[in-house]
Design an enzyme around this catalytic site. Structure first.
Site, PDB file in Angstrom:
ATOM      1  N   GLY A  13     -13.426 -12.024   5.865  1.00  0.00           N
ATOM      2  CA  GLY A  13     -12.719 -11.208   6.843  1.00  0.00           C
ATOM      3  C   GLY A  13     -13.528 -11.009   8.113  1.00  0.00           C
ATOM      4  CG  ASN A  35      -7.149 -11.783  -1.752  1.00  0.00           C
ATOM      5  OD1 ASN A  35      -7.510 -11.655  -0.581  1.00  0.00           O
ATOM      6  ND2 ASN A  35      -6.258 -10.989  -2.312  1.00  0.00           N
ATOM      7  CG  ASP A  59      -6.756  -9.766  -5.842  1.00  0.00           C
ATOM      8  OD1 ASP A  59      -7.278  -8.635  -5.922  1.00  0.00           O
ATOM      9  OD2 ASP A  59      -5.644  -9.969  -5.341  1.00  0.00           O
ATOM     10  CE  LYS A  92      -0.799  -2.995  -9.090  1.00  0.00           C
ATOM     11  NZ  LYS A  92      -0.098  -4.192  -9.616  1.00  0.00           N
ATOM     12  CG  ASN A 100     -11.983  -4.572 -11.485  1.00  0.00           C
ATOM     13  OD1 ASN A 100     -12.012  -4.137 -12.633  1.00  0.00           O
ATOM     14  ND2 ASN A 100     -10.886  -5.089 -10.950  1.00  0.00           N
ATOM     15  CE1 TYR A 146      -7.774   0.278   4.691  1.00  0.00           C
ATOM     16  CE2 TYR A 146      -7.657   2.035   6.314  1.00  0.00           C
ATOM     17  CZ  TYR A 146      -8.321   0.958   5.762  1.00  0.00           C
ATOM     18  OH  TYR A 146      -9.538   0.564   6.289  1.00  0.00           O
ATOM     19  CE  LYS A 150     -10.743   0.867   2.651  1.00  0.00           C
ATOM     20  NZ  LYS A 150     -11.868  -0.037   2.313  1.00  0.00           N
TER      21      LYS A 150
END
Length: 313
Positions: A13, A35, A59, A92, A100, A146, A150
């Protein structure tokens, strides 16, 4: 300092690719995870033949098993156009992704950095915003996927720190701009520059008097590295951004003065829950990290215009 193997999620990104460059330059082994929902291979193509760089298409909402020393968790679409495209997946990415990556940090003993956001403050009733401010956020609006994602990620980071002694670093990132921004991300700097370069009218939402504070990407990445390298007792959250505040009208005038052309300003209705003001209080960053931004808006905009001029041909 020993050479680290560093995982950068969202590494293809805008911010992630600049961070990968900086880490490679200082000698780290870098694993870039993306991803490619908003990341772009063009951002990292120059690193593909570097023996210290590895790319994994993955992902973060799915578990990952690697042996690493450090994790920068940057994975999440960050512009309204992108994060509202699939709001459930956005939440998610923030929440499952944090779980994760924190699980990976817990297993490997890695230090982990969370790219949080000034959006945790919502449409603020405190100005400028300090880290002690809890925010003013709509939990059910179109930006909530969002904002609340966060906020929940920050909760998870501090609970993993308290419950499992994971070493955490949480940065609240304010508006950032520079080369490698996505041309269709809907953010104000890229919007204004692309519209001006194409000779289109420049779209101002609301009356144009709402303010933002713009930090150049090189300054921000320096702060990322300083925070990650700082004493383990410095967990954050720490505001990272440029405290110089500009109205949207001022930004449009600066862009037009650099690009030239005959674009006119047109005004449209302000989107739901769009903050009227955004300015970081960076007192903590100055005192704890000895950091403050050095690139002025005019200089940073000139570099960003060069990038988009080349990109758009």
């Amino acid at each position: 300092m020993k050479q680290s193997t560093t995982l950068v999620t969202g590494g293809a990104g805008f911010l992630g690719s600049h961070l990968c460059d900086r880490l490679i330059d200082r000698g780290d082994e870098v694993i870039c995870l993306d991803n490619f929902f908003t990341g772009q291979k063009d951002n990292i193509i120059h690193l593909m033949n570097n023996p210290k760089f590895e790319l994994i298409r993955h992902d973060v909402t799915f578990p990952l098993y690697l042996e690493i020393d450090r994790i920068y968790n940057l994975a999440c679409p960050a512009s309204p156009v992108h994060y509202q495209h699939d709001p459930v997946q956005t939440t998610k990415t923030s929440v499952h992704g944090a779980i994760n990556m924190l699980g990976l940090a817990k297993r490997t003993g890695a230090r982990i950095f969370q790219a949080s956001t000034s959006e945790v403050y919502g449409d603020p009733e405190q100005h400028p915003q300090s880290e002690e401010y809890w925010g003013h956020v709509n939990p059910i609006g179109i930006r909530s996927c969002y904002d609340e994602g966060k906020r929940c990620a920050e909760t998870l980071f501090f609970d993993y720190h308290r419950q499992h002694q994971v070493e955490i670093k949480v940065a609240r990132i304010f508006n950032t701009y520079g080369p490698r921004m996505h041309p269709s991300d809907g953010r104000v700097v890229s919007n204004f520059i692309c519209q001006a370069l194409r000779g289109e009218d420049i779209t101002i939402f609301g009356d144009g008097l709402q303010t933002r504070s713009f930090c150049y990407v090189d300054d921000l990445v320096s702060a990322f590295v300083l925070l990650m390298d700082s004493n383990s007792e410095i967990t954050g959250p720490i505001n990272l951004g440029n405290p110089n505040e500009f109205t949207m009208l001022e930004l449009a005038e600066k862009v037009l003065s650099i690009v030239g052309g005959s674009s006119k300003l047109i005004f449209k209705e302000l989107p739901q829950d769009d903050p009227r003001q955004r300015q970081p209080d960076i007192t903590k960053a100055k005192s704890m990290l000895n950091w403050e931004p050095s690139v002025q808006l005019d200089d940073g905009l000139s570099e960003t215009v060069k990038y988009f001029r080349h990109l758009l041909g």
